[in-house]
Write a protein that holds these residues in place. Sequence first.
Motif, PDB file in Angstrom:
ATOM      1  N   HIS A 111      36.339  71.535  50.483  1.00 37.49           N
ATOM      2  CA  HIS A 111      36.503  70.089  50.263  1.00 37.49           C
ATOM      3  C   HIS A 111      37.358  69.541  51.401  1.00 37.49           C
ATOM      4  O   HIS A 111      38.485  69.979  51.613  1.00 37.49           O
ATOM      5  N   ASN A 112      36.795  68.606  52.158  1.00 39.34           N
ATOM      6  CA  ASN A 112      37.489  68.038  53.323  1.00 39.34           C
ATOM      7  C   ASN A 112      38.033  69.138  54.233  1.00 39.34           C
ATOM      8  O   ASN A 112      39.189  69.093  54.678  1.00 39.34           O
ATOM      9  N   GLY A 120      36.214  69.631  42.323  1.00 37.18           N
ATOM     10  CA  GLY A 120      37.423  70.443  42.369  1.00 37.18           C
ATOM     11  C   GLY A 120      37.135  71.921  42.564  1.00 37.18           C
ATOM     12  O   GLY A 120      36.011  72.403  42.377  1.00 37.18           O
ATOM     13  N   LEU A 121      38.189  72.655  42.925  1.00 33.25           N
ATOM     14  CA  LEU A 121      38.049  74.066  43.269  1.00 33.25           C
ATOM     15  C   LEU A 121      37.560  74.914  42.101  1.00 33.25           C
ATOM     16  O   LEU A 121      36.626  75.713  42.249  1.00 33.25           O
ATOM     17  N   THR A 122      38.178  74.774  40.948  1.00 39.51           N
ATOM     18  CA  THR A 122      37.859  75.668  39.830  1.00 39.51           C
ATOM     19  C   THR A 122      36.393  75.562  39.430  1.00 39.51           C
ATOM     20  O   THR A 122      35.691  76.578  39.317  1.00 39.51           O
ATOM     21  N   LYS A 123      35.930  74.351  39.206  1.00 43.37           N
ATOM     22  CA  LYS A 123      34.537  74.161  38.786  1.00 43.37           C
ATOM     23  C   LYS A 123      33.566  74.578  39.889  1.00 43.37           C
ATOM     24  O   LYS A 123      32.469  75.087  39.595  1.00 43.37           O
ATOM     25  N   SER A 124      33.967  74.402  41.134  1.00 41.31           N
ATOM     26  CA  SER A 124      33.113  74.829  42.253  1.00 41.31           C
ATOM     27  C   SER A 124      33.006  76.349  42.307  1.00 41.31           C
ATOM     28  O   SER A 124      31.932  76.894  42.584  1.00 41.31           O
ATOM     29  N   LEU A 125      34.115  77.044  42.038  1.00 40.99           N
ATOM     30  CA  LEU A 125      34.080  78.512  42.009  1.00 40.99           C
ATOM     31  C   LEU A 125      33.195  79.005  40.866  1.00 40.99           C
ATOM     32  O   LEU A 125      32.419  79.954  41.029  1.00 40.99           O
TER      33      LEU A 125
END
Length: 269
Positions: free
Chosen positions: A11-12, A70-75
């Motif tokens: 992300h960015n 967000g990171l968690t949902k992307s993982l």
Amino acid sequence: MIKVSIIMSLHNAEIKILKESVKSILEQSYKDFEFIIVDDINSDKVISYLNEIIEKDKRVLLTKNKKNIGLTKSLIKGIQFAKGQYLARQDADDVSSRNRIEAQVNYLDRNPKTAILGTWYHEKTDYGYSRIKKPRNISSDLEKDLFLKNPICHSSSMFQRSLYNKTGGYNAKYKTCQDLDLWFKLSRVGKIAVVEKNLVDRNLTNSSLSLSYKSYYQVFNALRIRMKHLFKSRFSVRLFLLIIIGTIYHFLITLLLPPLRAIKLIFKM
């Protein structure tokens, strides 16, 4: 069956360090892996670079989010695509040594009861802080350490897919410290371990959560997670005191870091 699935969420992302990070994975001495990259909204320059590498290397799989989740949902999303027996993490700011994946695969193959495996890692910032973190490979000590600090750098982690599924995996409600919560859960179904070699460079940049105002939220979220797992395990006054001491320490570091960083940068000018 693919042996290892390496998961990265972006992300960015900063293109310069991203290229170095991706290169460190694609040039691993161990070749039997897939590299799953989740685009969680990035610049056109980053997207163009990602499209280039998926054309050049068929081990790379790119999946794009329609909006920033967000990171968690992307993982969680990235792992849903994974086919590997082992799951490994890599952050876009960090760089893995060429033999990192090989060393971890060899360790897990020899120690099948290990649920979560980290490595020693070199933590450094743009204002001069540099230290190699060397947790000892003693499972019982590492379990206790979880209540005081996080001994497993997220970017150095590799864990067994079957045990990840058994625990329910990452908890989507945690936007930060999702790794700490997962390590607690994995430590209940297997051993926690580290390869005692420096195999990862952890780069804390301007955009890193640990150096932003959100780090306060991270400290209190870690407290929340530790208290939850303290009550899920056998309650211990000693572990409770470790949690309180650890929280105070991390809060003070978070409070003092911005002025110390500013002073350091002034003297470097």
